[in-house]
Design a protein around this motif. Sequence first.
Motif, mmCIF file in Angstrom:
data_model
loop_
_atom_site.group_PDB
_atom_site.id
_atom_site.type_symbol
_atom_site.label_atom_id
_atom_site.label_comp_id
_atom_site.label_asym_id
_atom_site.label_seq_id
_atom_site.Cartn_x
_atom_site.Cartn_y
_atom_site.Cartn_z
ATOM 1 N N LEU A 46 9.970 10.920 6.502
ATOM 2 C CA LEU A 46 11.360 10.603 5.372
ATOM 3 C C LEU A 46 10.317 10.694 4.418
ATOM 4 N N SER A 47 9.136 10.691 4.402
ATOM 5 C CA SER A 47 8.115 11.001 3.057
ATOM 6 C C SER A 47 7.690 12.369 3.003
ATOM 7 N N HIS A 48 8.033 13.477 3.883
ATOM 8 C CA HIS A 48 7.913 14.457 3.938
ATOM 9 C C HIS A 48 9.175 15.153 3.101
ATOM 10 N N LEU A 49 10.057 14.748 3.556
ATOM 11 C CA LEU A 49 11.366 15.172 2.607
ATOM 12 C C LEU A 49 10.505 15.105 1.265
ATOM 13 N N ILE A 50 10.576 14.026 1.118
ATOM 14 C CA ILE A 50 9.915 13.377 -0.806
ATOM 15 C C ILE A 50 9.072 14.383 -1.030
ATOM 16 N N ALA A 51 7.977 14.886 -0.154
ATOM 17 C CA ALA A 51 6.541 15.540 -0.829
ATOM 18 C C ALA A 51 7.159 17.244 -0.968
ATOM 19 N N SER A 187 8.838 0.343 0.881
ATOM 20 C CA SER A 187 8.259 0.363 0.054
ATOM 21 C C SER A 187 7.852 1.398 -0.790
ATOM 22 N N LYS A 188 6.617 1.546 0.518
ATOM 23 C CA LYS A 188 6.144 3.373 -0.189
ATOM 24 C C LYS A 188 6.707 3.807 -0.259
ATOM 25 N N LEU A 189 7.794 4.191 0.348
ATOM 26 C CA LEU A 189 8.695 5.114 0.346
ATOM 27 C C LEU A 189 9.639 4.872 -0.826
ATOM 28 N N VAL A 190 9.252 3.936 -1.822
ATOM 29 C CA VAL A 190 10.631 3.719 -3.488
ATOM 30 C C VAL A 190 9.495 4.025 -3.407
ATOM 31 N N SER A 191 8.569 4.152 -3.836
ATOM 32 C CA SER A 191 7.265 4.304 -4.851
ATOM 33 C C SER A 191 7.588 5.657 -4.779
ATOM 34 N N ARG A 192 7.471 6.472 -4.064
ATOM 35 C CA ARG A 192 7.394 7.255 -3.714
ATOM 36 C C ARG A 192 8.452 8.526 -4.464
ATOM 37 N N LEU A 193 9.627 7.565 -4.156
ATOM 38 C CA LEU A 193 10.729 8.466 -5.043
ATOM 39 C C LEU A 193 10.624 7.920 -6.083
ATOM 40 N N SER A 194 10.595 6.942 -6.503
ATOM 41 C CA SER A 194 10.641 7.066 -8.432
ATOM 42 C C SER A 194 9.223 7.799 -9.403
ATOM 43 N N GLN A 195 7.937 8.358 -8.388
ATOM 44 C CA GLN A 195 7.163 9.154 -8.796
ATOM 45 C C GLN A 195 7.600 10.113 -8.938
ATOM 46 N N CYS A 196 8.614 10.466 -7.761
ATOM 47 C CA CYS A 196 9.095 12.362 -8.025
ATOM 48 C C CYS A 196 9.969 12.636 -8.586
ATOM 49 N N LEU A 197 10.717 11.368 -8.885
ATOM 50 C CA LEU A 197 12.147 11.753 -9.429
ATOM 51 C C LEU A 197 11.986 11.106 -11.007
ATOM 52 N N LEU A 210 15.590 22.433 -5.441
ATOM 53 C CA LEU A 210 14.911 23.800 -4.544
ATOM 54 C C LEU A 210 13.618 23.168 -4.049
ATOM 55 N N PRO A 211 13.521 23.384 -2.507
ATOM 56 C CA PRO A 211 12.684 22.978 -1.779
ATOM 57 C C PRO A 211 11.509 23.603 -1.876
ATOM 58 N N LEU A 212 10.039 23.145 -2.022
ATOM 59 C CA LEU A 212 9.311 23.510 -1.967
ATOM 60 C C LEU A 212 7.885 23.601 -1.213
ATOM 61 N N PRO A 213 8.401 24.308 0.230
ATOM 62 C CA PRO A 213 7.068 24.118 1.196
ATOM 63 C C PRO A 213 5.698 23.792 0.646
ATOM 64 N N ALA A 214 5.089 22.669 2.017
ATOM 65 C CA ALA A 214 4.094 22.091 2.603
ATOM 66 C C ALA A 214 2.896 23.465 2.717
#
Length: 393
Positions: A46-51, A187-197, A210-214
Amino acid sequence: MSEGKREHPRLILHNFLSPEECKELEFIHKSCSTVGYRPNVFSTTLSHLIATDSPHLIIPFISIRDRLKEKMEETFGCEYELFIEFTGLISWCRGASIGWHSDDNRQYLKQRDFAAVCYLNSYEKEFKGGLFRFQSGEPATVAPSAGDVIMYTADDRNIHSVDEVTDGERLTLALWFSRDSSHDEDSKLVSRLSQCLSHQPSSKSHEFCLPLPASSNMYWFCSNQNTGFDICVARLHLLGFNIHSLQDKDHSPDASEQLMGPLQIAKGEELLIRKFTNILHALQVVQFYHWKASELKTSNVEDGTVKEVKAISQPQLETINALKSVFLPDEGLVTTTFGYPCYKEDQKDSLGLKDISIAITSWEEYTCKLLKELLSSLPQWKTYQTIHKVESD
Ligand SMILES: O=C(O)CCC(=O)C(=O)O
Ligand SMILES: [Fe+2]
């Protein structure tokens, strides 16, 4: 609990996931996965999907996670005590296996109390080998079947192994649960989501999908013989599509850059004029089309969309072949790695370039629907620091 159950606390549930849920998660994995933590293993966390700018793709996991957690707590009598420590899609291709182990058998895994493994495809249908075995107690063997789930304690009462996969790609959704709140992934995912959104004004939400490749090494599959291929190019290739890069080679001498920027897809002698932002964008649309093919196929594609396809020119063919020689130097290796009769030639041919235009529109609608749900759920997720299904009114 019966004697056997106490000694080996475990549960097998049939058809816990619907066929549609399995297919949707397969779509996500086949468009977003990276090479995994062990040889011949691929994963989508899930963190990869956010990243990679695809946070909306966590939505299809939510109700499944909720149901699994509830069932786990009920089965093992620990209502309201568990936290999800990890959620990920994991696939194993030919050559992958794991010997006898318990899931908490390393110091850094001690927090794991329970495991849930959901099978998203089936033994003998989509892959060969890959049987799950418990060292003692019943059942001794589990043949993965799409929709089934096994739940067990992560300690040494459930020592297990998985036979080597000998053909095809075996796909699971794996979750581990912990009683220790400091290992709660939510809790870690929620903070990443808040940041990215927070970076994205909602008016531009469409572009944001649009996805961004790693980095390119995360998509590079390496075989024992030290040859390899890019898994995104390979997955397109398995469905019969090639890549035509639109980047100026003189300005990006590093070949891997060619997949990070605008490109087109080709099939047979034809090229789709429509441009994709990068390889992941093209892969997501093609995998979406593959998932939804029966709904999307129309009988009258000839009239409206035919102008979107043209014959490949000689210079274009050269670019296509040059990319292939870099990213897919050994086509045979792709087939031996992922291949199985499910990639029959006729299925490959049934996905035409001309239908992709319809798929693009449909993929955009799907993406926007998920993003809308994500944006409307996030305030509640932030308040409770958990990711859960938020019923819309
Ligand atoms: O995929 C499975 O059936 C189980 C995998 C497993 O044992 C593990 O990842 O620890
Ligand atoms: Fe395991």
